[in-house]
Design a protein around this motif. Structure first.
Motif, PDB file in Angstrom:
ATOM      1  N   ARG A 190       6.193 -32.170  74.930  1.00 34.23           N
ATOM      2  CA  ARG A 190       4.855 -32.546  74.475  1.00 34.23           C
ATOM      3  C   ARG A 190       4.786 -34.056  74.227  1.00 34.23           C
ATOM      4  O   ARG A 190       3.800 -34.710  74.574  1.00 34.23           O
ATOM      5  CB  ARG A 190       4.507 -31.763  73.205  1.00 34.23           C
ATOM      6  CG  ARG A 190       4.382 -30.274  73.469  1.00 34.23           C
ATOM      7  CD  ARG A 190       4.298 -29.420  72.208  1.00 34.23           C
ATOM      8  NE  ARG A 190       4.362 -28.012  72.576  1.00 34.23           N
ATOM      9  CZ  ARG A 190       4.284 -26.997  71.713  1.00 34.23           C
ATOM     10  NH1 ARG A 190       4.118 -27.232  70.424  1.00 34.23           N
ATOM     11  NH2 ARG A 190       4.353 -25.757  72.157  1.00 34.23           N
ATOM     12  N   ARG A 191       5.850 -34.582  73.632  1.00 32.18           N
ATOM     13  CA  ARG A 191       5.930 -36.023  73.373  1.00 32.18           C
ATOM     14  C   ARG A 191       5.914 -36.814  74.679  1.00 32.18           C
ATOM     15  O   ARG A 191       5.220 -37.828  74.791  1.00 32.18           O
ATOM     16  CB  ARG A 191       7.207 -36.321  72.584  1.00 32.18           C
ATOM     17  CG  ARG A 191       7.410 -37.777  72.238  1.00 32.18           C
ATOM     18  CD  ARG A 191       8.583 -37.944  71.289  1.00 32.18           C
ATOM     19  NE  ARG A 191       9.864 -37.603  71.870  1.00 32.18           N
ATOM     20  CZ  ARG A 191      10.634 -36.589  71.479  1.00 32.18           C
ATOM     21  NH1 ARG A 191      10.244 -35.785  70.513  1.00 32.18           N
ATOM     22  NH2 ARG A 191      11.802 -36.357  72.058  1.00 32.18           N
ATOM     23  N   ALA A 192       6.687 -36.365  75.659  1.00 26.37           N
ATOM     24  CA  ALA A 192       6.781 -37.082  76.933  1.00 26.37           C
ATOM     25  C   ALA A 192       5.434 -37.128  77.645  1.00 26.37           C
ATOM     26  O   ALA A 192       5.023 -38.171  78.169  1.00 26.37           O
ATOM     27  CB  ALA A 192       7.830 -36.419  77.821  1.00 26.37           C
ATOM     28  N   LEU A 194       2.343 -44.510  68.461  1.00 27.15           N
ATOM     29  CA  LEU A 194       3.253 -44.689  67.331  1.00 27.15           C
ATOM     30  C   LEU A 194       3.894 -43.334  67.044  1.00 27.15           C
ATOM     31  O   LEU A 194       3.255 -42.442  66.485  1.00 27.15           O
ATOM     32  CB  LEU A 194       2.472 -45.203  66.116  1.00 27.15           C
ATOM     33  CG  LEU A 194       1.731 -46.535  66.350  1.00 27.15           C
ATOM     34  CD1 LEU A 194       0.730 -46.781  65.235  1.00 27.15           C
ATOM     35  CD2 LEU A 194       2.724 -47.672  66.461  1.00 27.15           C
ATOM     36  N   ILE A 195       5.144 -43.174  67.462  1.00 22.01           N
ATOM     37  CA  ILE A 195       5.813 -41.869  67.410  1.00 22.01           C
ATOM     38  C   ILE A 195       6.843 -41.837  66.293  1.00 22.01           C
ATOM     39  O   ILE A 195       7.669 -42.746  66.169  1.00 22.01           O
ATOM     40  CB  ILE A 195       6.492 -41.550  68.758  1.00 22.01           C
ATOM     41  CG1 ILE A 195       5.447 -41.534  69.875  1.00 22.01           C
ATOM     42  CG2 ILE A 195       7.221 -40.212  68.683  1.00 22.01           C
ATOM     43  CD1 ILE A 195       6.031 -41.347  71.266  1.00 22.01           C
ATOM     44  N   VAL A 196       6.811 -40.774  65.486  1.00 20.65           N
ATOM     45  CA  VAL A 196       7.788 -40.607  64.405  1.00 20.65           C
ATOM     46  C   VAL A 196       8.337 -39.185  64.435  1.00 20.65           C
ATOM     47  O   VAL A 196       7.681 -38.254  64.907  1.00 20.65           O
ATOM     48  CB  VAL A 196       7.155 -40.880  63.017  1.00 20.65           C
ATOM     49  CG1 VAL A 196       6.820 -42.349  62.863  1.00 20.65           C
ATOM     50  CG2 VAL A 196       5.916 -40.027  62.805  1.00 20.65           C
ATOM     51  N   GLY A 197       9.573 -39.038  63.927  1.00 20.81           N
ATOM     52  CA  GLY A 197      10.160 -37.714  63.743  1.00 20.81           C
ATOM     53  C   GLY A 197      10.880 -37.140  64.934  1.00 20.81           C
ATOM     54  O   GLY A 197      11.141 -35.928  64.957  1.00 20.81           O
ATOM     55  N   GLU A 198      11.238 -37.955  65.925  1.00 20.07           N
ATOM     56  CA  GLU A 198      11.867 -37.417  67.139  1.00 20.07           C
ATOM     57  C   GLU A 198      13.141 -36.632  66.856  1.00 20.07           C
ATOM     58  O   GLU A 198      13.491 -35.706  67.589  1.00 20.07           O
ATOM     59  CB  GLU A 198      12.200 -38.545  68.129  1.00 20.07           C
ATOM     60  CG  GLU A 198      11.001 -39.278  68.677  1.00 20.07           C
ATOM     61  CD  GLU A 198      10.770 -40.576  67.957  1.00 20.07           C
ATOM     62  OE1 GLU A 198      10.465 -41.570  68.652  1.00 20.07           O
ATOM     63  OE2 GLU A 198      10.903 -40.606  66.709  1.00 20.07           O
ATOM     64  N   GLY A 253       0.247 -30.277  78.434  1.00 16.25           N
ATOM     65  CA  GLY A 253      -0.485 -30.133  77.181  1.00 16.25           C
ATOM     66  C   GLY A 253      -0.492 -31.421  76.375  1.00 16.25           C
ATOM     67  O   GLY A 253      -1.506 -31.785  75.757  1.00 16.25           O
ATOM     68  N   GLY A 254       0.651 -32.139  76.374  1.00 14.32           N
ATOM     69  CA  GLY A 254       0.708 -33.422  75.682  1.00 14.32           C
ATOM     70  C   GLY A 254      -0.244 -34.427  76.308  1.00 14.32           C
ATOM     71  O   GLY A 254      -0.941 -35.179  75.610  1.00 14.32           O
ATOM     72  N   ALA A 255      -0.280 -34.446  77.651  1.00 14.10           N
ATOM     73  CA  ALA A 255      -1.207 -35.334  78.356  1.00 14.10           C
ATOM     74  C   ALA A 255      -2.655 -34.965  78.038  1.00 14.10           C
ATOM     75  O   ALA A 255      -3.528 -35.838  77.887  1.00 14.10           O
ATOM     76  CB  ALA A 255      -0.951 -35.258  79.860  1.00 14.10           C
ATOM     77  N   HIS A 298       1.806 -40.073  66.564  1.00 13.16           N
ATOM     78  CA  HIS A 298       2.270 -38.757  67.013  1.00 13.16           C
ATOM     79  C   HIS A 298       3.421 -38.291  66.135  1.00 13.16           C
ATOM     80  O   HIS A 298       4.415 -39.015  65.947  1.00 13.16           O
ATOM     81  CB  HIS A 298       2.724 -38.821  68.465  1.00 13.16           C
ATOM     82  CG  HIS A 298       3.270 -37.526  68.994  1.00 13.16           C
ATOM     83  ND1 HIS A 298       2.665 -36.303  68.741  1.00 13.16           N
ATOM     84  CD2 HIS A 298       4.372 -37.246  69.750  1.00 13.16           C
ATOM     85  CE1 HIS A 298       3.367 -35.343  69.322  1.00 13.16           C
ATOM     86  NE2 HIS A 298       4.402 -35.888  69.928  1.00 13.16           N
ATOM     87  N   LEU A 299       3.300 -37.069  65.595  1.00 11.73           N
ATOM     88  CA  LEU A 299       4.345 -36.444  64.795  1.00 11.73           C
ATOM     89  C   LEU A 299       5.137 -35.528  65.702  1.00 11.73           C
ATOM     90  O   LEU A 299       4.614 -34.531  66.185  1.00 11.73           O
ATOM     91  CB  LEU A 299       3.738 -35.643  63.635  1.00 11.73           C
ATOM     92  CG  LEU A 299       2.626 -36.326  62.826  1.00 11.73           C
ATOM     93  CD1 LEU A 299       2.164 -35.399  61.708  1.00 11.73           C
ATOM     94  CD2 LEU A 299       3.090 -37.659  62.288  1.00 11.73           C
TER      95      LEU A 299
END
Length: 342
Positions: free
Chosen positions: A203-205, A219-223, A174-176, A192-193
């Motif tokens: 989803r992030r991966a 640009l990923i935040v909130g991991e 789904g992330g892809a 990406h939040l």
């Protein structure tokens, strides 16, 4: 010998019993009990006659009596971690659509985040002698250790017990899928939040890997944070303030996407003309005519149905070893994503 069916010409002046149902349906009380506890073992004709009699009489079976007779409570415990995240509504609907046919009811417990709270919620349901547990929260490695009732985990979680079944949406896929959608629209500066949960991590991966395949660094935040609307707002604010040139935001769920809209509005921007926004779960929020949010459908209702089927198989002792099942997601495009402004 069973009696022939009678007609209920006038309502009973007292609460109807199983014997009244049997008399009206023209069957034995034991067959009525079988319909209530295991309808699959009864012929369609007799099952329909019993159900028609139950409806006509307004009969309500005694759960206490059923429990004593079957040594089961006919109840399933469901643990979630946040009522505010409405993704679980479809999960519950899918669960109940299968379990109700077998006479089971679902008891819901909201644990809120935190390993101790989840254990407390699970222990509370176990104290009610539920016949099975569904965990739709982060259980932690030891939360369910020693649990003797059949247990199924719904959705990717951190620390899924080794002996529990896992039925989940393919969140990596789904992330892809979200990445491909934004890339196809022409976006290259994408935020990406995310959050700390197992589903958010998958989803992030998937999102990160697919973007990098195309030479785009997300640009990923909130991991390490939560996945509430407020978390989405805070992460989107940071992202927009530190990277004002981004043209799209993908949120780990629809609730976080709602927070992103707040951050966008606070800066005098508009979606999707200034910045595209998409979420995940295809929840009621995404479907609302006011938002019309592009979202990845995690098909929670199908996950719920799979969870129920897996749990029933475990209760009946027809499974061996832990099962893993992936449900394929689907992209639902609405008005909040568009090509970046040139």
């Amino acid at each position: 010998m069973e009696a022939g069916p009678m007609s209920a010409s006038k309502p009973l002046a007292r609460r109807p019993t199983i014997y009244d149902v049997a008399k009206l349906a023209g069957v034995s009380p034991s067959l009525v009990s079988l319909v209530l506890q295991n309808p699959g073992k009864v012929s369609d004709k007799r099952r329909d006659a019993v159900r028609t009699a139950i409806t006509e009489l307004g009969y309500r079976p005694s759960r206490a009596a059923t429990t004593l007779a079957s040594s089961r409570t006919k109840s399933i415990g469901l643990v979630i971690d946040d009522y505010r995240n409405v993704w679980f509504v479809d999960l519950l609907r899918g669960l109940e659509s299968v379990l109700a046919e077998h006479g089971y009811q679902v008891t819901l417990a909201d644990s809120r985040p935190g390993e101790n709270r989840i254990k407390e919620a699970a222990d509370g349901l176990l104290a009610m002698h539920v016949d099975g547990l569904v965990i739709a929260a982060e259980p932690g490695a030891t939360v369910l250790s020693g649990t003797e009732v059949p247990t199924v985990v719904a959705g990717w979680r951190n620390g899924v017990p080794d002996d529990a079944d896992l039925i989940t949406n393919d969140d990596d896929g789904g992330g892809a899928m979200a990445a491909v959608h934004l890339l196809d629209l022409g976006h290259r500066r994408i935020g990406h939040l995310s959050g700390s949960g197992g589903a958010a991590a998958h989803r992030r991966a998937g999102f990160d890997a697919r973007l990098r395949q195309s030479g785009v660094k997300p640009l990923i935040v909130g991991e390490e944070g939560g996945t509430t609307e407020e978390d989405g707002y805070a992460s989107a604010c940071w992202l927009l303030d530190h990277h004002p040139d981004i043209t799209a935001i993908f949120a780990a769920n629809d609730t976080m996407a709602l927070g992103a809209f707040g951050a966008i509005k606070a800066r005098g921007l508009v979606a999707p003309s200034d910045i595209s926004v998409m979420g995940y779960d295809n929840s009621a929020l995404a479907k609302s005519r006011y938002l019309e949010l592009t979202s990845v459908d995690n098909r929670s209702d199908v996950v719920g149905m799979g969870v129920a089927q897996s749990l029933l198989a475990r209760i009946q002792g027809s499974t061996v070893g832990a099962q893993r099942k992936l449900i394929q997601p689907a992209l639902v495009v609405r008005r909040t994503t568009a090509a970046p402004r040139s």
